[in-house]
Design a protein around this motif. Structure first.
Motif, mmCIF file in Angstrom:
data_model
loop_
_atom_site.group_PDB
_atom_site.id
_atom_site.type_symbol
_atom_site.label_atom_id
_atom_site.label_comp_id
_atom_site.label_asym_id
_atom_site.label_seq_id
_atom_site.Cartn_x
_atom_site.Cartn_y
_atom_site.Cartn_z
ATOM 1 N N ALA A 15 16.846 12.036 -7.507
ATOM 2 C CA ALA A 15 16.670 13.287 -6.883
ATOM 3 C C ALA A 15 15.458 14.085 -7.074
ATOM 4 O O ALA A 15 14.860 14.821 -6.135
ATOM 5 N N ARG A 16 14.970 13.810 -8.249
ATOM 6 C CA ARG A 16 13.804 14.533 -8.824
ATOM 7 C C ARG A 16 12.702 14.040 -7.808
ATOM 8 O O ARG A 16 11.994 14.898 -7.659
ATOM 9 N N SER A 19 13.285 14.115 -2.919
ATOM 10 C CA SER A 19 14.239 15.226 -2.692
ATOM 11 C C SER A 19 14.805 15.074 -1.419
ATOM 12 O O SER A 19 15.555 15.694 -0.935
ATOM 13 N N CYS A 23 18.331 15.638 -2.034
ATOM 14 C CA CYS A 23 18.802 17.197 -2.012
ATOM 15 C C CYS A 23 18.770 17.411 -0.560
ATOM 16 O O CYS A 23 18.002 17.397 0.268
ATOM 17 N N LYS A 24 19.996 18.083 -0.449
ATOM 18 C CA LYS A 24 20.277 18.440 1.143
ATOM 19 C C LYS A 24 20.051 19.972 1.115
ATOM 20 O O LYS A 24 20.498 20.845 0.545
ATOM 21 N N VAL A 25 19.049 20.375 1.959
ATOM 22 C CA VAL A 25 18.620 21.763 2.173
ATOM 23 C C VAL A 25 19.188 22.410 3.524
ATOM 24 O O VAL A 25 18.974 21.627 4.633
ATOM 25 N N ARG A 26 20.128 23.174 3.330
ATOM 26 C CA ARG A 26 20.785 23.805 4.544
ATOM 27 C C ARG A 26 20.478 25.331 4.660
ATOM 28 O O ARG A 26 20.529 26.056 3.628
ATOM 29 N N SER A 27 20.177 25.827 5.685
ATOM 30 C CA SER A 27 19.975 27.444 5.929
ATOM 31 C C SER A 27 21.421 27.584 6.665
ATOM 32 O O SER A 27 21.902 27.079 7.372
ATOM 33 N N PHE A 28 21.730 28.864 6.143
ATOM 34 C CA PHE A 28 23.099 29.581 6.617
ATOM 35 C C PHE A 28 22.788 29.965 8.179
ATOM 36 O O PHE A 28 21.710 30.653 8.486
ATOM 37 N N GLY A 83 7.611 31.001 -1.762
ATOM 38 C CA GLY A 83 8.802 30.143 -1.820
ATOM 39 C C GLY A 83 9.290 30.395 -0.204
ATOM 40 O O GLY A 83 10.260 29.586 0.271
ATOM 41 N N LEU A 84 8.961 31.143 0.729
ATOM 42 C CA LEU A 84 9.439 31.268 1.941
ATOM 43 C C LEU A 84 8.963 30.414 2.861
ATOM 44 O O LEU A 84 9.437 29.784 3.878
#
Lengths: 262, 287
Positions: A15-16, A19, A23-28, A83-84
């Motif tokens: 995972a490191r 990614s 690593c699953k990135v989801r936005s709301f 970070g945006l």
């Protein structure tokens, strides 16, 4: 039980490094209330401001998180706001491309008005448009190889292709290409190739006012016109090959998820 | 004490859960007498809200000394990688003013300072806050042992639900494995929003739910059968670690927590699963 720790630790180690896979990135996405829409608007406005400012730091710091940090700080935000833009440099490049595509459309509208008074050949119009687009890159010329490298990374390829296709589509449209036949595919691809080749030439071009790049561009366009003539006169393409090429393009486009919204 | 021995002798889950159920019933009977007070959960038990902070306080008071050792033992050292990834995602810049809430033993703060070593770190600073003075003591001692510049790090005992800091005084807020132990998550989030300046980032590292039911089963077995035992052997604390695994189950899952973060007013909210959701990083910006 004994295999579980090993299994877990392997997964985490992976995972490191990759990614994307683990690593699953989801936005709301459940914005129903209106003030949330306002906030969205506000947030994209801030992002826009930061990126515009960040472009000024690109010649110095490259297409990087550092440039975004510097840009954000210049308009009073803390550097941590970078970070945006989780993709860092790639987000900045993509913004630059989208922004300059929009600017080019405005330019081409002006060209079109001029062309009404004294008509120009489509090929000359294309040449002028590509020149204009290349000039937008010139301020970042030293850093452009980095941009090409970043946008060639697999996760960034779809966005890079989408902005390139938008560019050539716009150029073809304003140059007067309203064809709905096979040419509709062939021309943009040809122009995309010529544009990309000129871009590569530009990186190493040290001549005054990019003179040699423009000469290079001119030669490539003349060749393209010649090839086009040969194909048209030969009329050798039979309908089957045309159809299969067309469907290949459609499939490729769908895989890349390119719809025609900018 | 008798109960505890009884459990130690028989590890079957049935007994274990029976015990938990009996305990829960007991507390419910007790609390029926005072219906006016709001209830909350403490692991699988239901208790009065006012009790929770004391109970959590006691848990951490007891485990402080062995906290880091236990983290390594329970997660096979993986918690270090999670925290490394967490800091990589935050990617602090040279004038970052970080507030690390519930960061008693300094794991996040030290990672922050290590991250900043390579950049010009004159303007950066980290405040470690924790409600528990024992945890802070361990952190301070470690900070001295590891010879971190005391100018860059300060320690403050504080409740995450009412932080003793001015509005807009930080540009980054982190809370790692802490939000779960707070009685009112919303209040803690509101405080985070308050102390952050516009453009500041909120980040939370916390246990979450796995997205695969088979793996969840294995994870549950490990959590309920192994972790309390480990806690008993290493730290001499069965109940503290039973609370730990239970509180993970009671904590809102990824989507629900994201909703809470959004309701607080944070924007550009995202979450990222690590190790398939055993832990998740939630992030939001005050814009």
């Amino acid at each position: 039980m004994s295999s579980l720790p090993l299994f877990k630790s392997i997964l985490v180690r992976n995972a490191r490094h990759s990614s994307i896979i683990f690593c699953k990135v989801r936005s709301f996405s459940n914005e129903t209330i209106e003030n949330q829409h306002d906030k969205e608007h506000n947030s994209s406005e801030i992002k826009h401001k930061i990126l515009i400012e960040s472009l000024k730091y690109v010649p110095e710091k490259g297409w990087s998180k550092e440039a975004i940090t510097a840009g954000a700080e210049a308009i009073g935000y803390p550097g941590i706001i970078h970070g945006l833009f989780p993709s860092g440099g790639a987000d900045l490049i993509n913004f630059f491309q989208t922004d300059s595509n929009l600017k080019l459309v405005e330019k081409m509208k002006e060209f079109q008005k001029e062309a009404e008074a004294s008509p120009v050949a489509p090929v000359d119009f294309v040449e002028r448009a590509i020149q204009e687009k290349l000039l937008m890159i010139v301020p970042y010329k030293k850093r452009w190889p980095q941009a090409i490298a970043i946008m060639s990374l697999p996760p960034n390829v779809p966005t890079a292709l989408a902005s390139l296709l938008t560019l050539v589509d716009d150029i073809c449209y304003f140059a007067g290409d309203r064809s709905v036949d096979f040419n509709w595919y062939a021309r943009p691809i040809g122009i995309a190739g010529i544009y990309k080749a000129s871009e590569l030439y530009l990186i190493q071009d040290s001549s005054q006012d990019q003179k040699r790049t423009f000469e290079f561009l001119h030669r490539r366009l003349l060749e393209a016109v010649k090839i086009h003539d040969i194909i048209c006169k030969g009329d050798s393409t039979n309908p089957d090959t045309k159809e299969s090429i067309v469907s290949a393009f459609v499939t490729a486009r769908n895989i890349l998820g390119l719809n025609w919204n900018r | 004490m008798i109960c505890q021995k009884f459990i130690l002798r028989s590890f079957e889950s049935s007994n274990f859960f029976k015990y938990a159920i009996i305990k829960r019933c007991k507390t419910q009977i007790l609390t029926e007498n005072e219906p006016n007070e709001k209830q909350t959960h403490f692991g699988f038990q239901t208790i009065n809200e006012s009790e929770k902070s004391q109970k959590v306080h006691k848990v951490f008071q007891d485990v402080a000394r062995n906290y880091d050792k236990m983290n390594d033992a329970m997660s096979f050292g993986i918690h270090r990688i999670w925290k490394d990834i967490f800091m990589m995602r935050l990617a602090p810049t040279k004038n970052t003013k970080l507030l690390d809430v519930a960061g008693g033993t300094g794991d996040i703060a030290f990672r922050f300072l290590n991250y900043m070593k390579h950049s010009n770190c004159e303007e950066c600073h980290v405040v470690v806050s924790d409600i528990n003075e024992n945890m802070l003591k361990v952190g301070k001692q470690r900070s001295e042992d590891l010879k971190y510049n005391p100018k860059l790090i300060s320690w403050q005992q504080a409740d995450a639900e009412s932080l003793p800091f001015k509005d807009n005084s930080f540009n980054a807020y982190t809370i790692a494995f802490g939000l779960r132990n707070v009685t009112h998550i919303e209040k803690a989030l509101e405080e985070a929003y308050r102390v952050l300046q516009p453009g500041g980032r909120f980040m939370c590292l916390e246990f979450s739910q796995l997205n695969n039911s088979t793996l969840q089963w294995f994870y549950d077995q490990y959590s309920f059968q192994v972790i309390p035992t480990l806690g008993h052997i290493i730290a001499g604390q069965w109940h503290a670690y039973q609370y730990l695994v239970e509180s993970i189950r009671k904590f809102p899952n990824q989507e629900k927590l994201l909703e809470l973060v959004q309701q607080t007013g944070f924007q550009d909210i995202t979450y990222e699963n690590l190790s398939m959701g055993i832990v998740a990083i939630h992030s939001g910006f005050k814009l």
